[in-house]
Design a protein around this motif. Structure first.
Motif, PDB file in Angstrom:
ATOM      1  N   GLU A  63       0.837  -1.184   0.000  1.00 17.07           N
ATOM      2  CA  GLU A  63       0.000   0.000   0.000  1.00 17.07           C
ATOM      3  C   GLU A  63       0.879   1.244   0.000  1.00 17.07           C
ATOM      4  OE1 GLU A  63      -3.560   1.836   2.662  1.00 17.07           O
ATOM      5  OE2 GLU A  63      -3.257  -0.316   2.665  1.00 17.07           O
ATOM      6  N   ARG A  64       0.724   2.047  -1.006  1.00 19.19           N
ATOM      7  CA  ARG A  64       1.507   3.269  -1.130  1.00 19.19           C
ATOM      8  C   ARG A  64       0.568   4.440  -1.363  1.00 19.19           C
ATOM      9  NH1 ARG A  64       6.795   2.131  -1.426  1.00 19.19           N
ATOM     10  NH2 ARG A  64       7.382   0.081  -2.118  1.00 19.19           N
ATOM     11  N   HIS A  65       1.015   5.577  -0.908  1.00 18.81           N
ATOM     12  CA  HIS A  65       0.266   6.812  -1.109  1.00 18.81           C
ATOM     13  C   HIS A  65       1.222   7.836  -1.683  1.00 18.81           C
ATOM     14  CE1 HIS A  65      -3.048   5.134   1.197  1.00 18.81           C
ATOM     15  NE2 HIS A  65      -2.114   4.643   1.987  1.00 18.81           N
ATOM     16  N   TYR A  66       0.727   8.647  -2.555  1.00 22.00           N
ATOM     17  CA  TYR A  66       1.571   9.621  -3.222  1.00 22.00           C
ATOM     18  C   TYR A  66       1.127  11.032  -2.861  1.00 22.00           C
ATOM     19  CZ  TYR A  66       3.218   5.577  -5.678  1.00 22.00           C
ATOM     20  OH  TYR A  66       3.769   4.354  -5.962  1.00 22.00           O
ATOM     21  N   PHE A  67       2.122  11.899  -2.650  1.00 21.01           N
ATOM     22  CA  PHE A  67       1.875  13.283  -2.291  1.00 21.01           C
ATOM     23  C   PHE A  67       2.635  14.185  -3.245  1.00 21.01           C
ATOM     24  CE2 PHE A  67       1.463  10.743   1.501  1.00 21.01           C
ATOM     25  CZ  PHE A  67       0.301  11.231   2.091  1.00 21.01           C
ATOM     26  N   ALA A  68       2.037  15.320  -3.543  1.00 16.84           N
ATOM     27  CA  ALA A  68       2.717  16.304  -4.383  1.00 16.84           C
ATOM     28  C   ALA A  68       3.807  16.984  -3.562  1.00 16.84           C
ATOM     29  CB  ALA A  68       1.719  17.334  -4.884  1.00 16.84           C
ATOM     30  N   ILE A  69       4.981  17.139  -4.151  1.00 18.54           N
ATOM     31  CA  ILE A  69       6.107  17.793  -3.490  1.00 18.54           C
ATOM     32  C   ILE A  69       6.568  18.935  -4.381  1.00 18.54           C
ATOM     33  CG2 ILE A  69       8.486  17.520  -2.680  1.00 18.54           C
ATOM     34  CD1 ILE A  69       7.864  14.617  -2.107  1.00 18.54           C
ATOM     35  N   ASP A  70       6.800  20.072  -3.763  1.00 12.88           N
ATOM     36  CA  ASP A  70       7.297  21.239  -4.476  1.00 12.88           C
ATOM     37  C   ASP A  70       8.523  20.854  -5.302  1.00 12.88           C
ATOM     38  OD1 ASP A  70       7.488  24.338  -4.646  1.00 12.88           O
ATOM     39  OD2 ASP A  70       9.497  23.678  -4.021  1.00 12.88           O
ATOM     40  N   HIS A  71       8.616  21.394  -6.511  1.00  9.32           N
ATOM     41  CA  HIS A  71       9.696  21.039  -7.432  1.00  9.32           C
ATOM     42  C   HIS A  71      11.081  21.273  -6.826  1.00  9.32           C
ATOM     43  CE1 HIS A  71      11.846  20.365 -11.156  1.00  9.32           C
ATOM     44  NE2 HIS A  71      12.468  21.524 -10.978  1.00  9.32           N
ATOM     45  N   GLU A  72      11.304  22.441  -6.232  1.00  6.67           N
ATOM     46  CA  GLU A  72      12.614  22.748  -5.643  1.00  6.67           C
ATOM     47  C   GLU A  72      12.954  21.772  -4.513  1.00  6.67           C
ATOM     48  OE1 GLU A  72      14.705  26.197  -2.990  1.00  6.67           O
ATOM     49  OE2 GLU A  72      13.335  26.859  -4.572  1.00  6.67           O
ATOM     50  N   LEU A  73      11.969  21.470  -3.679  1.00  2.00           N
ATOM     51  CA  LEU A  73      12.176  20.518  -2.591  1.00  2.00           C
ATOM     52  C   LEU A  73      12.482  19.130  -3.149  1.00  2.00           C
ATOM     53  CD1 LEU A  73      12.175  19.954   0.419  1.00  2.00           C
ATOM     54  CD2 LEU A  73       9.687  19.708   0.310  1.00  2.00           C
ATOM     55  N   CYS A  74      11.804  18.754  -4.210  1.00  2.00           N
ATOM     56  CA  CYS A  74      12.038  17.455  -4.845  1.00  2.00           C
ATOM     57  C   CYS A  74      13.472  17.351  -5.354  1.00  2.00           C
ATOM     58  CB  CYS A  74      11.047  17.262  -5.980  1.00  2.00           C
ATOM     59  SG  CYS A  74      11.177  15.669  -6.796  1.00  2.00           S
ATOM     60  N   MET A  75      13.969  18.400  -5.973  1.00  2.00           N
ATOM     61  CA  MET A  75      15.345  18.400  -6.482  1.00  2.00           C
ATOM     62  C   MET A  75      16.350  18.263  -5.338  1.00  2.00           C
ATOM     63  SD  MET A  75      15.178  18.460  -9.733  1.00  2.00           S
ATOM     64  CE  MET A  75      13.710  17.459  -9.569  1.00  2.00           C
ATOM     65  N   ARG A  76      16.087  18.944  -4.236  1.00  2.00           N
ATOM     66  CA  ARG A  76      16.979  18.843  -3.079  1.00  2.00           C
ATOM     67  C   ARG A  76      16.963  17.434  -2.490  1.00  2.00           C
ATOM     68  NH1 ARG A  76      15.651  23.744   0.771  1.00  2.00           N
ATOM     69  NH2 ARG A  76      17.416  22.867   1.898  1.00  2.00           N
ATOM     70  N   ILE A  77      15.783  16.827  -2.455  1.00  2.00           N
ATOM     71  CA  ILE A  77      15.658  15.446  -1.956  1.00  2.00           C
ATOM     72  C   ILE A  77      16.455  14.503  -2.848  1.00  2.00           C
ATOM     73  CG2 ILE A  77      14.043  13.510  -1.736  1.00  2.00           C
ATOM     74  CD1 ILE A  77      11.947  15.657  -0.825  1.00  2.00           C
TER      75      ILE A  77
END
Length: 93
Positions: A47-61
């Motif tokens: 079971e997985r759930h997906y959340f929207a993440i800000d683009h800049e934050l995603c790049m840092r991750i």
């Protein structure tokens, strides 16, 4: 046949390790011996759930995950787990 190979059984009947490798490059284990049916249970439910993440934050991750040699999904789960545990213990950042 070398003494190292003399005591080994081989489906390929090869005399050198190189020849054994060559044999298995072109064959697989289903071609030799008797095949018996195998039964086992596999639980593919995840079971997985997906959340929207800000683009800049995603790049840092992604950068941090790459530096640590793990997937970005794993890093997000680790960070969220740590933060939730802090909140549960009543800590503040």
């Amino acid at each position: 046949m070398s003494s190292a190979m003399a005591n080994r059984s081989s489906i390929s009947n090869a005399e050198r390790y190189q020849d054994i490798g060559d044999y298995w490059d072109h064959h697989d284990a289903t071609e030799s011996g008797e095949q018996e049916p195998a039964e086992f249970d596999v639980n593919l439910v995840s079971e997985r759930h997906y959340f929207a993440i800000d683009h800049e934050l995603c790049m840092r991750i992604r950068i941090l995950a790459e530096r640590r040699g793990i997937s970005d999904e794993t890093l997000v789960n680790l960070f969220l787990r740590e933060r939730i545990e802090e909140v549960d213990r009543g800590r503040r950042p």
